[in-house]
Design an enzyme around this catalytic site. Structure first.
Site, short mmCIF file in Angstrom:
data_model
loop_
_atom_site.label_atom_id
_atom_site.label_comp_id
_atom_site.label_asym_id
_atom_site.label_seq_id
_atom_site.Cartn_x
_atom_site.Cartn_y
_atom_site.Cartn_z
N GLY A 112 -33.33 -39.64 38.79
CA GLY A 112 -34.44 -40.61 38.88
C GLY A 112 -35.62 -39.98 39.60
N VAL A 152 -44.58 -24.09 45.48
CA VAL A 152 -45.47 -23.08 44.88
C VAL A 152 -46.34 -22.42 45.95
CG1 VAL A 152 -47.39 -22.74 43.26
CG2 VAL A 152 -45.45 -24.18 42.61
N ARG A 158 -31.79 -36.82 32.60
CA ARG A 158 -30.36 -36.78 32.91
C ARG A 158 -29.74 -36.01 31.74
NH1 ARG A 158 -30.49 -40.74 37.25
NH2 ARG A 158 -31.86 -42.45 36.73
N GLY A 205 -31.26 -36.31 43.38
CA GLY A 205 -30.33 -37.10 44.19
C GLY A 205 -28.92 -36.54 44.15
N ASP A 206 -27.98 -37.40 44.44
CA ASP A 206 -26.57 -37.04 44.57
C ASP A 206 -26.02 -36.30 43.34
OD1 ASP A 206 -23.95 -37.16 45.66
OD2 ASP A 206 -23.54 -38.83 44.31
N THR A 252 -35.03 -39.12 46.14
CA THR A 252 -34.54 -40.36 45.54
C THR A 252 -34.97 -41.56 46.37
OG1 THR A 252 -32.56 -41.72 45.14
CG2 THR A 252 -32.27 -39.87 46.62
N ASP A 282 -33.47 -44.21 46.56
CA ASP A 282 -32.29 -44.94 47.04
C ASP A 282 -31.91 -44.58 48.49
OD1 ASP A 282 -32.11 -45.97 44.50
OD2 ASP A 282 -30.70 -44.44 43.81
N ASP A 291 -29.74 -42.53 49.39
CA ASP A 291 -28.27 -42.65 49.40
C ASP A 291 -27.54 -41.34 49.69
OD1 ASP A 291 -29.00 -41.50 47.01
OD2 ASP A 291 -27.73 -42.77 45.76
N MET A 299 -33.94 -52.13 44.38
CA MET A 299 -33.11 -51.01 43.89
C MET A 299 -32.29 -50.39 45.03
SD MET A 299 -35.21 -48.90 41.03
CE MET A 299 -35.15 -49.37 39.31
N ARG A 325 -29.22 -48.41 43.91
CA ARG A 325 -27.96 -48.05 43.27
C ARG A 325 -26.81 -48.66 44.07
NH1 ARG A 325 -26.95 -43.18 39.41
NH2 ARG A 325 -29.19 -43.14 39.36
N GLU A 328 -35.34 -63.20 55.25
CA GLU A 328 -34.57 -64.00 56.21
C GLU A 328 -33.07 -63.74 56.10
OE1 GLU A 328 -37.41 -65.30 54.68
OE2 GLU A 328 -38.29 -64.94 56.66
N LYS A 374 -37.40 -74.39 57.76
CA LYS A 374 -37.95 -73.25 57.00
C LYS A 374 -37.47 -73.31 55.56
CE LYS A 374 -38.70 -68.34 56.80
NZ LYS A 374 -40.10 -68.50 56.39
N GLU A 388 -29.48 -54.31 44.15
CA GLU A 388 -29.07 -54.38 42.74
C GLU A 388 -27.57 -54.12 42.55
OE1 GLU A 388 -30.75 -51.15 40.44
OE2 GLU A 388 -30.36 -49.70 42.01
N ARG A 410 -36.48 -69.51 43.55
CA ARG A 410 -37.01 -68.58 42.55
C ARG A 410 -36.27 -67.24 42.61
NH1 ARG A 410 -43.27 -69.41 44.48
NH2 ARG A 410 -43.77 -71.20 43.17
N ILE A 417 -41.07 -50.93 39.36
CA ILE A 417 -42.28 -50.87 40.18
C ILE A 417 -42.00 -50.05 41.45
CG2 ILE A 417 -41.90 -53.02 41.50
CD1 ILE A 417 -44.85 -53.67 40.93
P1 ADP Z 1 -29.47 -38.34 40.69
O1 ADP Z 1 -29.65 -36.89 40.92
O2 ADP Z 1 -30.75 -39.12 40.89
O3 ADP Z 1 -28.29 -38.91 41.43
P2 ADP Z 1 -27.88 -38.38 38.24
O4 ADP Z 1 -26.64 -38.86 38.91
O5 ADP Z 1 -28.23 -39.01 36.93
O6 ADP Z 1 -29.19 -38.55 39.13
O7 ADP Z 1 -27.74 -36.80 38.03
C1 ADP Z 1 -28.77 -36.04 37.41
C2 ADP Z 1 -28.17 -34.98 36.53
O8 ADP Z 1 -27.39 -34.08 37.34
C3 ADP Z 1 -27.18 -35.47 35.48
O9 ADP Z 1 -27.84 -35.95 34.32
C4 ADP Z 1 -26.38 -34.22 35.19
O10 ADP Z 1 -27.09 -33.37 34.32
C5 ADP Z 1 -26.32 -33.56 36.57
N1 ADP Z 1 -25.04 -33.93 37.21
C6 ADP Z 1 -24.70 -35.12 37.78
N2 ADP Z 1 -23.43 -35.12 38.22
C7 ADP Z 1 -22.92 -33.90 37.92
C8 ADP Z 1 -21.65 -33.27 38.07
N3 ADP Z 1 -20.62 -33.90 38.67
N4 ADP Z 1 -21.52 -32.01 37.62
C9 ADP Z 1 -22.53 -31.36 37.02
N5 ADP Z 1 -23.74 -31.89 36.84
C10 ADP Z 1 -23.95 -33.14 37.27
O1 F6P Z 2 -31.62 -43.57 41.55
C1 F6P Z 2 -32.86 -44.20 41.44
C2 F6P Z 2 -32.73 -45.47 40.64
O2 F6P Z 2 -34.01 -46.03 40.47
C3 F6P Z 2 -31.75 -46.50 41.17
O3 F6P Z 2 -32.31 -47.22 42.23
C4 F6P Z 2 -31.45 -47.29 39.93
O4 F6P Z 2 -30.20 -47.93 40.01
C5 F6P Z 2 -31.45 -46.24 38.87
O5 F6P Z 2 -32.23 -45.15 39.35
C6 F6P Z 2 -31.99 -46.66 37.54
O6 F6P Z 2 -31.75 -45.61 36.65
P1 F6P Z 2 -32.38 -45.45 35.22
O7 F6P Z 2 -33.69 -44.75 35.41
O8 F6P Z 2 -31.42 -44.58 34.49
O9 F6P Z 2 -32.52 -46.81 34.64
#
Ligand code: ADP
Ligand code: F6P
Length: 316
Positions: A10, A23, A71, A101-102, A124, A126, A128, A168, A170, A186, A212, A221, A242, A249
């Site tokens: 993301g 760079v 991805r 990210g992760d 990211t 998130d 996270d 958001m 995740r 709140e 209130k 989410e 609501r 966004i």
């Molecule tokens: P984020 O980096 O935001 O957590 P994703 O989890 O979608 O997003 O990971 C981004 C990309 O990293 C994936 O589309 C994939 O190409 C690569 N990736 C994710 N997990 C693995 C994994 N366990 N091994 C190898 N590549 C990975």
């Molecule tokens: O990891 C960032 C994030 O925006 C999360 O907060 C959300 O769950 C996810 O990506 C949405 O992913 P996608 O862009 O694949 O809809």
């Protein structure tokens, strides 16, 4: 020496500031930088172009990522990763900075094990990644959440109506948590401290009995169906409420000063490490210091959020 840079997963505001930093810092050290488009997929497909000083002119203030992001299913397989290594070899690029990210870091660690020198920058909204206090993009997204909820509050308080706001994150509650600490709601419910529908109603009712009515309930989410929660509250408390899902966004917008500054500092650190032959690490911020943690240790000493949750309990 040649360094490749890619953004993956993301997008997050501040990724461009990180690319600019990489760079500029590389050029300062006499190192060439190659921009790889569309994350790991672009790497496999050989979408690679040299980036120079002017290419990154005026990009620090832009949201999104000029390198695009993706991805890649192909990269999840060993065969895809070997293709990626082959492409890097063809270009003579031995070093890589991955901003993501992760998931992107898991891929980065595997690439590092295949002999490419890889450093990860946490990008990211998130927030996270548990080894670092902040990820690039989180501060901007938090400010977007605060601004958006502020607008919701204007109309909610005028009509004396409550709103459930889904943010958001995740599986991480940081956007909800820090928004609530900042006075945006709140009641909060996050994956770390999930409230039942009954508990939410109990807290809501207490506020209503205190006079209130324009309560904001912030939820992360993927925890509930927001419309189910609305229906439950309306039936149980006999009130109207609501709902707003903030959605994408939160991913856009001009990066905050903090995200830009933080991205620049982390970019410098990544170049210094690679220049000194150090790789296989993720950069972060802990106790106000820029740190570098081995990819295989990033989940070993997670930062505790207990203090933040205690704080929010006192402020709600
Ligand atoms: P984020 O980096 O935001 O957590 P994703 O989890 O979608 O997003 O990971 C981004 C990309 O990293 C994936 O589309 C994939 O190409 C690569 N990736 C994710 N997990 C693995 C994994 N366990 N091994 C190898 N590549 C990975
Ligand atoms: O990891 C960032 C994030 O925006 C999360 O907060 C959300 O769950 C996810 O990506 C949405 O992913 P996608 O862009 O694949 O809809």
């Amino acid at each position: 020496m040649k360094i490749g840079v890619l953004t993956s997963g993301g997008d997050a505001p501040g990724m461009n500031a990180a690319i600019r930093g990489i760079v500029r810092a590389a050029e300062y050290h006499g190192i060439e930088v190659y921009g790889i488009k569309r994350g790991y997929q672009g790497l496999i497909d050989g979408e690679i172009k040299k980036l120079t000083y002017v290419d990154v002119d005026n990009i620090a203030e832009l949201g999104g990522t000029i390198l695009k992001t993706a991805r890649s299913m192909e990269f999840m397989e060993e065969k895809g990763r070997l293709k990626a290594v082959e492409v890097l070899r063809k270009y003579g690029i031995e070093n890589l900075v991955v901003i993501g990210g992760d998931g992107s870091f898991q891929g980065a660690a595997k690439l590092n094990a295949l002999g490419v020198n890889v450093i990860g920058l946490p990008g990211t909204i998130d927030n996270d990644l548990s080894y670092t206090n902040y990820c690039i993009g989180f501060d901007t997204a938090l400010n977007t959440v605060l601004d958006s909820i502020g607008r919701i509050k204007d109309t909610g308080s005028s009509h004396e109506k409550g709103t459930i706001v889904e943010v958001m994150g995740r599986y991480c509650g940081d956007l909800a948590l820090y928004a609530a600490i900042s006075g945006a709601g709140e009641i909060i419910s996050t994956p770390e401290k999930k409230l039942s529908f009954d508990e939410i109603c109990k807290r809501l009712n207490k506020n209503i009995l205190n006079g209130k009515n324009d309560n904001v309930i912030i939820i992360t989410e993927r925890m509930y169906e927001i419309e189910d929660l609305k229906k439950y509250i309306e039936e149980k408390l006999n009130i109207g409420i609501r709902t707003t899902v903030l959605g994408f966004i939160q991913r856009g917008g001009r990066p905050s000063g903090f995200d830009r500054m933080f991205a620049g500092k982390m970019a410098i650190k990544s170049i210094e490490l690679l220049k000194n032959g150090i790789s296989g690490k993720a950069i972060g911020l802990r106790d106000n210091k820029i740190i570098a943690v081995d990819f295989d240790k990033i989940n070993e000493t997670p930062i505790s959020k207990d203090e933040e949750y205690e704080t929010v309990d006192m402020l709600l």
